[in-house]
Design a protein around this motif. Structure first.
Motif, PDB file in Angstrom:
ATOM      1  N   VAL A 450       0.875  -1.177   0.000  1.00  0.00           N
ATOM      2  CA  VAL A 450       0.000   0.000   0.000  1.00  0.00           C
ATOM      3  C   VAL A 450       0.911   1.226   0.000  1.00  0.00           C
ATOM      4  O   VAL A 450       1.627   1.475   0.970  1.00  0.00           O
ATOM      5  N   PRO A 451       0.950   1.992  -1.103  1.00  0.00           N
ATOM      6  CA  PRO A 451       1.900   3.111  -1.191  1.00  0.00           C
ATOM      7  C   PRO A 451       1.598   4.220  -0.180  1.00  0.00           C
ATOM      8  O   PRO A 451       0.488   4.307   0.359  1.00  0.00           O
ATOM      9  N   GLU A 452       2.554   5.100  -0.009  1.00  0.00           N
ATOM     10  CA  GLU A 452       2.488   6.168   0.982  1.00  0.00           C
ATOM     11  C   GLU A 452       1.232   7.017   0.806  1.00  0.00           C
ATOM     12  O   GLU A 452       0.901   7.425  -0.307  1.00  0.00           O
ATOM     13  N   GLY A 453       0.541   7.248   1.889  1.00  0.00           N
ATOM     14  CA  GLY A 453      -0.605   8.171   1.893  1.00  0.00           C
ATOM     15  C   GLY A 453      -1.865   7.629   1.234  1.00  0.00           C
ATOM     16  O   GLY A 453      -2.883   8.312   1.183  1.00  0.00           O
ATOM     17  N   GLU A 454      -1.863   6.423   0.704  1.00  0.00           N
ATOM     18  CA  GLU A 454      -3.056   5.910  -0.002  1.00  0.00           C
ATOM     19  C   GLU A 454      -3.964   5.122   0.950  1.00  0.00           C
ATOM     20  O   GLU A 454      -3.527   4.684   2.017  1.00  0.00           O
TER      21      GLU A 454
END
Ligand code: UD1
Ligand code: MG
Length: 473
Positions: A450-454
């Protein structure tokens, strides 16, 4: 030119027995300890979290012993493995008596001209301070042999100290060899002696086994030396409890209780509050800082170090836990882990090996953490299993979140970045990474990064079917 000064480290290990020392100990530990009814040699049974023989070695070291020679017999391999390089060993293949046991150490002591202190491996309550006093008394009087005696309320089984009308020691008589009159004597042989090395071995060579047990008795050395006109001396222990020998499981429990009482008292005197010493079990080597409060039903075991101002218990068990200051833990089992300042644990929490909890982490109700690093201020408040996980700081793990770390064959790691927010009842299927500031929708089963901030939502969409109740009628 300035001289070159070499500072050599102190060597303690065995170098062939040709070194001279001021104080050498011979520790008798060859007996089976028949009354223990055990496969383990008696001296390896633990009190205060440590084998009895190690307590004796600690006291010997504290008293200034430069060499410790342990006489092994029954279970000798086990004894050598447990004690390792902190002592030298000789084997007594047949247990023919305490005098015979000491005789076995002779080849290692040929060059010694100082004092030989004989100790028993089954007297774990002796303190280094008392032994030190005893050795000093022996040296001051210039005696050839000095025996440590004790006034025992119940002297049954012990060797009795027979004194002359003038009050000097005449000889020691074993219980089994004693007359009814001698059995009334309450002053007993503790089994601890100081000898001048040369005198000891020349007298030992004269000891016979002509007695009730057919054994070579070490205490006979005193009578022999006295008859030769040498000075023999006795020093009475201040506290008979210190000289208690452990011969049975009942005596093991008694020794345990005495050691624990002593440890609790020591900690209370150093500024620790122990609410109920009767239900607080702290091993000898445990350290606890000032103003820490220990609640009832708490075990602090081998290798544990607790900082200042902590509140531990009720019902906590810590084994080899390094714990900082201001930690609170109730209804916790923690082992082989590190806990930093201000961490809150419990209740019903299990912290397993190789876990590192950073400052102000909160681990709440019904949580298990294993082989994981948890960053500063992260909260795991309820019902989680966290295994093989590297978690950043400021993370909020929702209720019921688990790391799925095992596929039936191998274990995999989970990585959770700083300030991530994990919704309730999520499964994080490892190997997987949740980056900084990421969000996970409640009930998700996460199998990909899960990428940053998503925000990741990985659950079936909800479908509502209208009029369901009416249709079913
Ligand atoms: C011994 C003393 C007794 C004293 C008592 C104190 C003798 C003969 N008696 O009796 O005066 O009051 O200790 O506790 O010494 N051991 C060996 N090899 C042997 C026999 C014994 O290594 O052949 C070891 C045992 O493992 C034990 C120690 O020597 O650690 C004492 O032996 P134990 O049989 O317990 O002697 P006690 O009968 O208690
Ligand atoms: Mg004994």
């Amino acid at each position: 030119m300035l001289p070159i000064v070499m500072i050599l480290p102190m060597r303690r290990e065995y170098n062939g027995g040709d070194r001279m020392s001021d104080l050498v100990t011979v520790i008798l530990a060859a007996g089976k300890g028949t009354r223990m009814k055990s496969k383990l040699p008696k001296v390896l049974h633990k009190v205060g979290g440590k084998p009895m023989l190690e307590h004796v070695l600690d006291a010997a070291d504290e008293a200034g012993a430069e060499r410790n020679i342990v006489v092994t017999g029954f279970g000798g391999d086990m004894v050598r493995k447990t004690i390792g390089s902190r002592a030298e060993f000789v084997e007594q293949t047949e247990q023919l008596g305490t005098g015979h046991a000491v005789q076995q150490a002779k080849p290692l002591l040929n060059e010694e001209t100082g004092t030989v202190m004989v100790l028993c491996g089954d007297t774990p309550l002796l303190t280094g301070a008392s032994l030190k006093k005893f050795v000093e008394a022996h040296k001051e009087t210039g005696a050839s042999a000095t025996v440590l005696t004790a006034i025992m309320p119940d002297a049954t089984g012990y060797g009795r100290i027979v004194r002359t009308p003038a009050g000097t020691v005449e000889r020691i008589v074993e219980h089994k060899d004693a007359t009814d009159e001698e059995r009334k004597i309450h002053e007993v042989n503790s089994g601890i002696y100081c000898f001048e090395a040369a005198d000891l071995f020349q007298a030992l060579s004269q000891v016979t086994n002509d007695n009730a047990q057919g054994e070579y008795y070490l205490p006979d050395v005193l009578g022999i030396l006295r008859d030769e006109g040498r000075k023999i001396w006795a020093v009475a222990a201040d506290d008979y409890e210190e000289t208690l020998g452990v011969n049975s499981r009942v005596q093991l429990a008694q020794a345990e209780k005495i050691l624990r009482t002593r440890k609790n008292r020591e900690l209370m005197e150093s500024g620790v509050t122990i609410m109920d010493p009767d239900t607080t079990y702290i091993d000898s080597d445990v350290e606890v800082g000032m103003d820490t409060v220990i609640y009832p039903n708490t075990w602090l075991e081998h290798g544990t170090k607790i900082g200042e101002c902590c509140e531990i218990g009720p019902s906590a068990r810590f084994q080899n836990v390094k714990c900082g200051n201001n930690v609170t833990g109730q209804f916790v089992y923690a082992h082989d882990c590190e806990i930093e300042d201000g961490v809150i644990l419990g209740q019903f929490t299990h912290i397993r090996p190789n876990t590192h909890l950073s400052k102000k982490v909160k681990i709440g109700n019904f949580i298990e953490v294993k082989n994981s690093n948890i960053g500063e201020g992260t909260k795991l408040p309820h019902l989680s299993y966290i295994g093989d996980c590297d978690m950043g700081s400021g993370v909020n793990m929702g209720c019921g979140t688990i790391t799925v770390n095992y596929d039936g064959k191998k274990k995999y790691r989970t990585k959770v970045g700083d300030d991530a927010f994990i919704g309730c009842n999520s499964n994080l299927v490892a190997p997987v990474e949740i980056c900084d500031n990421a969000y996970i929708g409640a009930g998700s089963t996460i199998t990909q990064k899960v990428p940053e901030g998503e925000l990741a939502i990985a659950r079936a969409r909800q479908k509502n079917i209208p009029h369901w109740h009416d249709k079913r009628k």
